[in-house]
Design a protein around this motif. Structure first.
Motif, PDB file in Angstrom:
ATOM      1  N   ILE A  20       0.819  -1.234   0.000  1.00 25.15           N
ATOM      2  CA  ILE A  20       0.000   0.000   0.000  1.00 25.15           C
ATOM      3  C   ILE A  20       0.844   1.271   0.000  1.00 25.15           C
ATOM      4  O   ILE A  20       0.307   2.367  -0.028  1.00 25.15           O
ATOM      5  CB  ILE A  20      -0.966   0.036   1.206  1.00 25.15           C
ATOM      6  CG1 ILE A  20      -0.176   0.043   2.539  1.00 25.15           C
ATOM      7  CG2 ILE A  20      -1.963  -1.114   1.148  1.00 25.15           C
ATOM      8  CD1 ILE A  20      -1.017   0.481   3.710  1.00 25.15           C
ATOM      9  N   PHE A  21       2.172   1.110   0.044  1.00 25.84           N
ATOM     10  CA  PHE A  21       3.031   2.288   0.202  1.00 25.84           C
ATOM     11  C   PHE A  21       2.819   3.310  -0.916  1.00 25.84           C
ATOM     12  O   PHE A  21       2.992   4.506  -0.716  1.00 25.84           O
ATOM     13  CB  PHE A  21       4.508   1.849   0.265  1.00 25.84           C
ATOM     14  CG  PHE A  21       5.425   2.962   0.704  1.00 25.84           C
ATOM     15  CD1 PHE A  21       5.418   3.424   2.018  1.00 25.84           C
ATOM     16  CD2 PHE A  21       6.302   3.557  -0.189  1.00 25.84           C
ATOM     17  CE1 PHE A  21       6.250   4.448   2.429  1.00 25.84           C
ATOM     18  CE2 PHE A  21       7.150   4.589   0.218  1.00 25.84           C
ATOM     19  CZ  PHE A  21       7.121   5.030   1.538  1.00 25.84           C
ATOM     20  N   ASN A  22       2.419   2.826  -2.110  1.00 28.02           N
ATOM     21  CA  ASN A  22       2.251   3.743  -3.251  1.00 28.02           C
ATOM     22  C   ASN A  22       0.910   4.469  -3.262  1.00 28.02           C
ATOM     23  O   ASN A  22       0.653   5.252  -4.181  1.00 28.02           O
ATOM     24  CB  ASN A  22       2.379   2.978  -4.574  1.00 28.02           C
ATOM     25  CG  ASN A  22       3.803   2.496  -4.781  1.00 28.02           C
ATOM     26  OD1 ASN A  22       4.728   3.028  -4.182  1.00 28.02           O
ATOM     27  ND2 ASN A  22       3.971   1.473  -5.602  1.00 28.02           N
ATOM     28  N   LEU A  23       0.065   4.198  -2.296  1.00 23.71           N
ATOM     29  CA  LEU A  23      -1.250   4.859  -2.296  1.00 23.71           C
ATOM     30  C   LEU A  23      -1.092   6.330  -1.926  1.00 23.71           C
ATOM     31  O   LEU A  23      -1.089   6.708  -0.753  1.00 23.71           O
ATOM     32  CB  LEU A  23      -2.203   4.175  -1.309  1.00 23.71           C
ATOM     33  CG  LEU A  23      -2.712   2.786  -1.704  1.00 23.71           C
ATOM     34  CD1 LEU A  23      -3.685   2.261  -0.658  1.00 23.71           C
ATOM     35  CD2 LEU A  23      -3.377   2.824  -3.080  1.00 23.71           C
ATOM     36  N   GLU A  24      -0.984   7.160  -2.961  1.00 26.34           N
ATOM     37  CA  GLU A  24      -0.740   8.602  -2.754  1.00 26.34           C
ATOM     38  C   GLU A  24      -1.895   9.246  -1.985  1.00 26.34           C
ATOM     39  O   GLU A  24      -1.696  10.210  -1.262  1.00 26.34           O
ATOM     40  CB  GLU A  24      -0.555   9.319  -4.104  1.00 26.34           C
ATOM     41  CG  GLU A  24       0.736   8.941  -4.831  1.00 26.34           C
ATOM     42  CD  GLU A  24       1.989   9.290  -4.030  1.00 26.34           C
ATOM     43  OE1 GLU A  24       2.024  10.361  -3.423  1.00 26.34           O
ATOM     44  OE2 GLU A  24       2.935   8.482  -4.036  1.00 26.34           O
ATOM     45  N   GLU A  25      -3.108   8.697  -2.154  1.00 25.55           N
ATOM     46  CA  GLU A  25      -4.258   9.346  -1.502  1.00 25.55           C
ATOM     47  C   GLU A  25      -4.188   9.234   0.027  1.00 25.55           C
ATOM     48  O   GLU A  25      -4.944   9.912   0.732  1.00 25.55           O
ATOM     49  CB  GLU A  25      -5.576   8.770  -2.038  1.00 25.55           C
ATOM     50  CG  GLU A  25      -5.841   7.346  -1.649  1.00 25.55           C
ATOM     51  CD  GLU A  25      -7.009   6.732  -2.417  1.00 25.55           C
ATOM     52  OE1 GLU A  25      -8.157   7.035  -2.112  1.00 25.55           O
ATOM     53  OE2 GLU A  25      -6.740   5.922  -3.328  1.00 25.55           O
ATOM     54  N   LEU A  26      -3.284   8.375   0.539  1.00 29.94           N
ATOM     55  CA  LEU A  26      -3.132   8.280   1.999  1.00 29.94           C
ATOM     56  C   LEU A  26      -1.856   8.961   2.486  1.00 29.94           C
ATOM     57  O   LEU A  26      -1.429   8.759   3.627  1.00 29.94           O
ATOM     58  CB  LEU A  26      -3.146   6.801   2.436  1.00 29.94           C
ATOM     59  CG  LEU A  26      -4.462   6.060   2.227  1.00 29.94           C
ATOM     60  CD1 LEU A  26      -4.341   4.611   2.704  1.00 29.94           C
ATOM     61  CD2 LEU A  26      -5.599   6.757   2.975  1.00 29.94           C
TER      62      LEU A  26
END
Ligand SMILES: Cc1cc2nc3c(=O)[nH]c(=O)nc-3n(C[C@H](O)[C@H](O)[C@H](O)COP(=O)(O)OP(=O)(O)OC[C@H]3O[C@@H](n4cnc5c(N)ncnc54)[C@H](O)[C@@H]3O)c2cc1C
Length: 279
Positions: free
Chosen positions: A52-58
């Motif tokens: 999930i590290f690439n989830l920019e929205e978080l």
């Protein structure tokens, strides 16, 4: 065969988590070490992994309705350089791991790892942080002390993700985070001490204490703190031995490769004493 999946949105991640079990990986700075088979060999996973590290929205830190809100994939290094990050949290992050690690490590990972030695955890306890958990069914908001239930144990469900961490904005006239480790950087805490006090017009309005790595979870006792609210500074300092005695029975460290229980207990109580007498 283990599948590695990189979702492109939080919704996709939640759908996947609802579908079947995954091991969530954020920065991987705990997981990659825990799943390492032998030195020089790649880590082995027995379950599917959701990166999930690439989830920019978080990836965010913002102020919202009296809270500082930190998105769960924000690397701690970003928090170190953001004016909104509470002072105590910066103190803990500044001596956490090393700069390279801090570009990957997240607070959510520190929570998910649920180690009593996790450095951001005593700060989250002292600041009354609320952890926002999201699943396809909706959102749960829990105080940090209700999320972590023991060493490596928490109540996060298989289909949930830590979405964000909410920290109430509060004022302290004195606060300190003290980490005792084997060396300055890249050392896991032998123990840690966090103290925060708000004294206005010579009256103690707020008095908060937390210890890391001296019990199964972070040690914070609100019923002890409340006894000393309303005193003058001199009265608080005059009660230092009584306060130390109040915490003594709750400090029950273990012996491990990093330290022994006698050292941990003595130093923890000395740090508490020192915080109070130097107010
Ligand atoms: C060399 C080295 C030095 C270190 N030094 C320190 C130190 O000084 N202080 C310290 O506290 N720690 C230290 N650590 C440990 C580690 O860096 C921290 O615990 C860090 O906060 C973990 O974050 P991460 O994003 O890398 O977690 P990950 O390894 O990705 O995950 C850790 C756990 O959290 C879960 N998780 C992660 N994100 C979420 C989410 N959003 N929702 C639900 N579950 C989630 C994962 O499933 C996993 O169980 C060190 C590690 C190394 C390798």
């Amino acid at each position: 065969m283990v599948k590695n999946i990189i979702p492109t949105s939080l919704n996709e991640a939640l759908e996947l988590l609802n579908d079947r079990p995954f091991k969530i990986m954020a920065g991987g700075t705990d997981l990659m070490v825990q799943r390492r088979a032998w030195s020089q060999t790649p880590p082995e996973f027995i379950e599917d992994v959701l990166y999930i590290f690439n989830l920019e929205e978080l990836k965010y830190i913002k102020e919202d309705k009296g809270f500082i809100v930190i998105g769960s994939t924000t690397p701690v290094e970003d928090l170190l350089h953001n004016d909104l990050t509470p002072f105590l949290l910066k103190e803990a992050i500044g001596i956490m791991a090393s700069p390279a690690l801090r570009h990957m490590a997240t607070i959510a990972g520190n929570i998910g790892n649920a180690s009593p030695a996790g450095d951001t955890l005593p700060i989250l306890y002292v600041l009354d942080a609320i952890i926002v958990l999201e699943s396809i069914e909706g959102i749960r908001e829990l105080p940090i002390n209700e999320v972590i239930t023991g060493p490596r144990k928490h109540v996060i469900k298989q289909n949930e993700i830590i979405k964000e961490i909410k920290i109430p904005i509060s004022v302290y006239t004195d606060s300190v985070f003290e980490k005792v480790g084997g060396r300055k950087a890249d050392a896991i805490s032998k123990l840690s001490f966090t103290g925060a006090v708000n004294i206005k017009d010579d009256k103690v309005l707020d008095f908060r204490i937390a210890f890391g790595a001296v019990s199964a979870t972070i040690l914070r006792r609100k019923e002890i703190e409340e006894k000393y609210v309303g005193l003058t500074k001199e009265e608080l300092i005059g009660k230092v031995d009584e306060i130390v005695n109040e915490y003594d029975p709750f400090i029950r460290p273990i012996d491990d490769q990093r330290s022994n229980k006698e050292y941990r207990k003595t130093v923890a109580l000395n740090l508490l004493k020192n915080f109070i007498i130097t107010l």
